[in-house]
Design an enzyme around this catalytic site. Structure first.
Site, PDB file in Angstrom:
ATOM      1  N   HIS A  99      -3.752  -1.659  -5.243  1.00  0.00           N
ATOM      2  CA  HIS A  99      -2.417  -3.103  -4.740  1.00  0.00           C
ATOM      3  C   HIS A  99      -2.535  -3.872  -5.464  1.00  0.00           C
ATOM      4  O   HIS A  99      -4.118  -4.861  -5.210  1.00  0.00           O
ATOM      5  CB  HIS A  99      -2.586  -3.095  -3.273  1.00  0.00           C
ATOM      6  CG  HIS A  99      -1.513  -3.528  -2.778  1.00  0.00           C
ATOM      7  ND1 HIS A  99      -0.877  -4.627  -2.283  1.00  0.00           N
ATOM      8  CD2 HIS A  99      -0.163  -3.065  -2.456  1.00  0.00           C
ATOM      9  CE1 HIS A  99       0.213  -5.371  -2.307  1.00  0.00           C
ATOM     10  NE2 HIS A  99       1.325  -3.470  -2.096  1.00  0.00           N
ATOM     11  N   GLU A 173       4.397  -2.053  -9.083  1.00  0.00           N
ATOM     12  CA  GLU A 173       4.497  -2.975  -8.060  1.00  0.00           C
ATOM     13  C   GLU A 173       4.843  -4.654  -8.991  1.00  0.00           C
ATOM     14  O   GLU A 173       3.933  -5.182  -9.216  1.00  0.00           O
ATOM     15  CB  GLU A 173       3.861  -3.176  -7.069  1.00  0.00           C
ATOM     16  CG  GLU A 173       4.008  -2.333  -6.432  1.00  0.00           C
ATOM     17  CD  GLU A 173       3.736  -2.460  -5.371  1.00  0.00           C
ATOM     18  OE1 GLU A 173       4.405  -2.227  -3.874  1.00  0.00           O
ATOM     19  OE2 GLU A 173       2.035  -2.791  -4.695  1.00  0.00           O
TER      20      GLU A 173
HETATM   21  P1  13P Z   1       7.844  -5.496  -0.031  1.00  0.00           P
HETATM   22  O1  13P Z   1       8.481  -4.670   0.177  1.00  0.00           O
HETATM   23  O2  13P Z   1       7.495  -6.018   1.578  1.00  0.00           O
HETATM   24  O3  13P Z   1       7.732  -6.520  -0.750  1.00  0.00           O
HETATM   25  O4  13P Z   1       6.219  -4.476  -0.080  1.00  0.00           O
HETATM   26  C1  13P Z   1       6.081  -4.080  -1.136  1.00  0.00           C
HETATM   27  C2  13P Z   1       4.431  -3.723  -1.333  1.00  0.00           C
HETATM   28  O5  13P Z   1       3.397  -4.629  -1.571  1.00  0.00           O
HETATM   29  C3  13P Z   1       4.582  -2.024  -1.145  1.00  0.00           C
HETATM   30  O6  13P Z   1       3.054  -2.193  -1.501  1.00  0.00           O
END
Ligand code: 13P
Length: 255
Positions: A99, A173
């Site tokens: 992450h 992400e």
């Molecule tokens: P948000 O949905 O709060 O933008 O976070 C995304 C995230 O980092 C999920 O792992």
């Protein structure tokens, strides 16, 4: 887990203290279990809540437990860390690794993330590997170089016949979209996912790769992402902390 169902991963990060996480599950366990009949739900509370959350959800639950990280090491002298073996023993089927918050705050490198993945595979846990470019990398147009680098060791491990996972979840992400309230354009996402799907098909022809999207997924943005055919599910942060919002996202995003 039904192979075709849309995947919704709730990453609670460190938002919910222990008692709050248990209360969330106690209050919503019936509805959570009902929602998990329509889609694949993976709940990722903090380490300390994993076992009690599993107990609250019950023995017959179809909700999956996921951890938010794990140690890169086998059990040993690593103060403060949690081994993949422990996670497997307490019933985790999934674990997030790589992450961007761990890459930033814990300075995790691609090599360390690959070591974590190896531990997960040895212990039969399906990795949810997070990748994504920073805002600067996005603006510099180096997204694909970054994603390819982040995936290089992951692909090498997953193609090792001794470790080959039954399934691999790759969560794109974009770091600049996390917590921002906005998401990339549909055109941009189309390009990224076409490339990721092609890479997975080339590098891991024998692994069932699922592609997730994460970064400001909520009840308003999900309609923009859903039409992208390569997206198999979502990694949801802030909006997963409110059960009604989460439920709405599942009903809107389920394919
Ligand atoms: P948000 O949905 O709060 O933008 O976070 C995304 C995230 O980092 C999920 O792992």
């Amino acid at each position: 887990m039904n192979n075709k169902s849309t995947i919704f991963v709730a990453n609670w990060k460190m938002h919910m203290p222990f008692a709050h996480a248990l209360q969330f599950c106690t209050d919503n366990s019936k509805e959570l279990n009902a929602v998990s009949k329509q889609a694949t739900i993976i709940l990722c509370p903090s380490y300390e809540a994993l076992c009690p959350v599993g107990i609250v959800l019950g023995n017959d639950t179809t909700i999956n437990l996921g951890a938010q990280n794990c140690s890169a090491h086998i059990p040993g002298a690593y103060t403060g860390q949690v081994s993949a073996q422990s996670l497997a023993e307490l019933g985790c089927r999934f674990c997030i690794i790589g992450h961007s918050e761990a890459r930033t705050h814990l300075h995790e490198t691609n090599t360390e993330i690959a070591q974590k993945m190896e531990q997960l595979l040895i212990n039969g846990i399906i990795p949810i590997v997070c990748i994504g470019e920073t805002e600067k990398e996005y603006k510099d147009g180096t997204t694909f170089t970054v994603l390819t680098e982040q995936l290089e060791m992951i692909f090498a491990l997953a193609s090792n016949p001794a470790l080959r996972p039954p399934m691999l979840l790759i969560a794109y992400e974009p770091v600049w979209a996390i917590g921002s309230g906005s998401i990339p354009t549909r055109e941009y996402l189309h390009k990224v996912y076409a490339r990721l799907a092609q890479l997975c098909a080339e590098k891991l022809p024998h692994v069932d790769c699922k592609l997730l999207y994460g970064g400001s997924v909520n009840e308003n943005t999900i309609a923009e992402i859903k039409p992208i055919s390569e997206v198999d599910g979502y990694l949801i942060g802030g909006a997963s902390l409110d059960f009604q919002k989460f439920k709405k996202i599942v009903s809107l995003g389920n394919k």
